[in-house]
Design an enzyme around this catalytic site. Structure first.
Site, PDB file in Angstrom:
ATOM      1  CD1 TRP A 253      19.948  17.656  62.834  1.00 10.78           C
ATOM      2  CD2 TRP A 253      17.234  17.768  62.641  1.00 10.78           C
ATOM      3  NE1 TRP A 253      19.351  15.912  63.021  1.00 10.78           N
ATOM      4  CE2 TRP A 253      17.404  16.540  63.002  1.00 10.78           C
ATOM      5  CE3 TRP A 253      16.149  17.742  62.666  1.00 10.78           C
ATOM      6  CZ2 TRP A 253      16.918  16.012  63.761  1.00 10.78           C
ATOM      7  CZ3 TRP A 253      15.050  17.281  62.953  1.00 10.78           C
ATOM      8  CH2 TRP A 253      15.336  15.886  63.865  1.00 10.78           C
TER       9      TRP A 253
ATOM     10  CG  HIS B  73      22.932  21.405  62.153  1.00 12.83           C
ATOM     11  ND1 HIS B  73      23.788  20.217  61.472  1.00 12.83           N
ATOM     12  CD2 HIS B  73      21.131  21.299  60.753  1.00 12.83           C
ATOM     13  CE1 HIS B  73      22.979  19.625  61.086  1.00 12.83           C
ATOM     14  NE2 HIS B  73      22.163  20.197  60.000  1.00 12.83           N
TER      15      HIS B  73
ATOM     16  CG  ASP C 137      22.795  22.460  55.719  1.00 18.27           C
ATOM     17  OD1 ASP C 137      22.822  21.608  54.890  1.00 18.27           O
ATOM     18  OD2 ASP C 137      21.734  22.390  56.565  1.00 18.27           O
TER      19      ASP C 137
ATOM     20  NE  ARG D 174      24.019  20.462  50.491  1.00 12.51           N
ATOM     21  CZ  ARG D 174      22.814  19.475  50.102  1.00 12.51           C
ATOM     22  NH1 ARG D 174      22.453  19.564  51.434  1.00 12.51           N
ATOM     23  NH2 ARG D 174      22.868  18.542  49.260  1.00 12.51           N
TER      24      ARG D 174
ATOM     25  CG  HIS E 287      24.659  17.869  53.265  1.00 13.38           C
ATOM     26  ND1 HIS E 287      24.620  18.784  54.745  1.00 13.38           N
ATOM     27  CD2 HIS E 287      26.419  18.140  53.053  1.00 13.38           C
ATOM     28  CE1 HIS E 287      25.467  19.813  54.203  1.00 13.38           C
ATOM     29  NE2 HIS E 287      26.593  19.497  53.512  1.00 13.38           N
TER      30      HIS E 287
ATOM     31  CG  HIS F 267      26.153  20.881  59.186  1.00 11.68           C
ATOM     32  ND1 HIS F 267      24.812  21.021  58.880  1.00 11.68           N
ATOM     33  CD2 HIS F 267      25.849  19.898  57.900  1.00 11.68           C
ATOM     34  CE1 HIS F 267      24.324  21.270  58.352  1.00 11.68           C
ATOM     35  NE2 HIS F 267      24.129  20.162  56.938  1.00 11.68           N
TER      36      HIS F 267
ATOM     37  CG  ASP G 294      22.804  16.576  58.548  1.00 12.68           C
ATOM     38  OD1 ASP G 294      22.127  18.238  58.623  1.00 12.68           O
ATOM     39  OD2 ASP G 294      23.866  17.217  57.572  1.00 12.68           O
TER      40      ASP G 294
ATOM     41  CG  HIS H 298      19.642  14.202  56.146  1.00  9.22           C
ATOM     42  ND1 HIS H 298      20.319  14.944  56.223  1.00  9.22           N
ATOM     43  CD2 HIS H 298      18.977  15.651  56.635  1.00  9.22           C
ATOM     44  CE1 HIS H 298      20.047  16.487  55.599  1.00  9.22           C
ATOM     45  NE2 HIS H 298      18.834  15.832  56.434  1.00  9.22           N
TER      46      HIS H 298
ATOM     47  CG  HIS I 181      13.674  16.303  53.837  1.00  6.71           C
ATOM     48  ND1 HIS I 181      14.846  14.632  53.410  1.00  6.71           N
ATOM     49  CD2 HIS I 181      15.085  17.502  54.443  1.00  6.71           C
ATOM     50  CE1 HIS I 181      16.222  15.284  53.883  1.00  6.71           C
ATOM     51  NE2 HIS I 181      16.394  16.849  54.253  1.00  6.71           N
TER      52      HIS I 181
ATOM     53  CG  ASP J 120      15.744  18.664  57.307  1.00  3.19           C
ATOM     54  OD1 ASP J 120      16.115  17.724  57.660  1.00  3.19           O
ATOM     55  OD2 ASP J 120      15.966  19.034  56.493  1.00  3.19           O
TER      56      ASP J 120
END
Ligand SMILES: *[C@@H]1O[C@H](CO)[C@@H](O)[C@H](O)[C@H]1NC(C)=O
Ligand SMILES: *[C@@H]1O[C@H](CO)[C@@H](O)[C@H](O)[C@H]1NC(C)=O
Ligand SMILES: *[C@@H]1O[C@H](CO)[C@@H](O)[C@H](O)[C@H]1NC(C)=O
Ligand SMILES: [Zn+2]
Length: 291
Positions: A19, A24, A63, A66, A78, A134, A138, A144, A167, A171
């Site tokens: 997202w 989020h 995010d 990672r 995620h 988070h 997700d 996801h 995607h 998001d």
């Protein structure tokens, strides 16, 4: 209108993975609207932020993390890649779909257990809280929970004439176009509306009667699997109702967008409400164990 894109352009499509910030942070604000006062105090302390923004402030941290050397391990956490066959059938099977490097189901369980364990060191507890805020976002993003073409990252589409991928549309493009921006102020305004829908409006009876079903701190895997399964069902009904052919190289800012908005609103509201309950349950337990 179907537009054919040269493959050179396809190779350069952005690889987005969650997202966007609006989704989020809105989930975080909905949760902070509902949590009990002791929950607020506990997580303000764990997250070192005593403002009303304590959850929203860290909602997208995972995010960024990672993509660091220390956080590379968390990339696969995620999502869960359901190897189903949308739109013919959707569904998640833990043994089939959870990668050996881990997946979001195991991650929700792992970081929940770390929050519940009184012996977890402060730094790890802080990180676990950031992951939980988070990942509960997700897990409510349908893409996801889908393997097909890297969760739609490799399905080229157009949105308001811009070349992007499916995607990213889910998001970011759909929520931001619907709300008209992405900063904390936009998230807070959206959260206020969705909170009202939950307390007094269209989501009231679903939230009370359905959204918390199966939620149990004793069995966080099963809880997360229920949430992921519900999100994944939207892959068949709303994300890919005509399969890949129905979206590939198509303009999605018209009818497709209109059909997606109520689903995105429901999922963001559900995620926020569930995050709230999850944090409250953790705080109640923490009070008992003097965490
Ligand atoms: C708390 O969160 C707000 C909103 O993101 C931020 O402006 C503020 O700097 C944060 N406070 C601390 C102590 O990090
Ligand atoms: C649990 O969390 C720790 C700390 O982030 C991580 O090192 C470990 O790999 C995680 N385990 C699982 C099974 O996800
Ligand atoms: C909130 O709801 C009001 C009234 O329905 C609407 O005018 C406004 O655009 C909504 N704002 C957001 C951010 O959803
Ligand atoms: Zn993410």
């Amino acid at each position: 209108m179907k537009i054919h894109l040269p493959t050179a352009i396809l190779a350069c499509l952005p690889f987005s993975t969650a997202w966007g910030s609006l989704g989020h942070t809105t989930v975080a604000y909905i949760a902070s609207n509902f949590v009990s006062p002791p929950t607020t105090l506990l997580f303000q302390s764990i997250l070192y932020n005593d403002t009303e923004h304590y959850l929203a402030n860290i909602a997208t941290w995972a995010d960024s993390f990672r993509y660091t050397a220390a956080g590379r391990f968390s990339g696969p956490l995620h999502f869960i890649d359901a190897n189903d066959e949308p739109p013919l059938y959707c569904g998640i099977k833990m043994e089939r779909d959870c990668a050996t490097e881990g997946c979001i189901i195991g991650a929700v369980a792992n970081y929940t257990r770390q929050l519940l364990d009184p012996s977890t060191p402060t730094g790890m507890r802080n990180m676990a809280a950031k992951f939980i805020v988070h990942f509960l976002g997700d897990i409510h993003e349908p893409l996801h929970t889908e393997a097909l073409l890297r969760g739609g990252n490799s399905i080229p589409v157009l949105f308001a004439t811009h070349l992007t991928n499916l995607h990213h549309v889910w998001d970011t493009s759909i929520p931001e176009t619907h709300i008209g921006g992405y900063g904390l102020a936009f998230a807070q305004a959206w959260a206020t509306n969705l909170t009202d829908f939950i307390q007094n409006g269209i989501y009231k009876s679903q939230a009370e009667n359905e959204w918390l079903k199966g939620m149990s701190l004793e069995d966080p895997e099963s809880s997360a699997l229920i949430w992921a399964g519900e999100s994944n069902a939207y892959v068949c009904s709303t994300v890919l109702p005509e399969g890949r052919e129905g979206v590939e190289n198509m303009e999605l800012s018209g009818e497709y967008f209109e059909a997606a908005v109520p689903v995105v609103e429901t999922l963001v509201a559900r995620a926020g409400y569930r995050l709230e309950k999850w944090l409250d349950l953790i705080a109640v337990r923490a009070a008992r164990t003097e965490l």
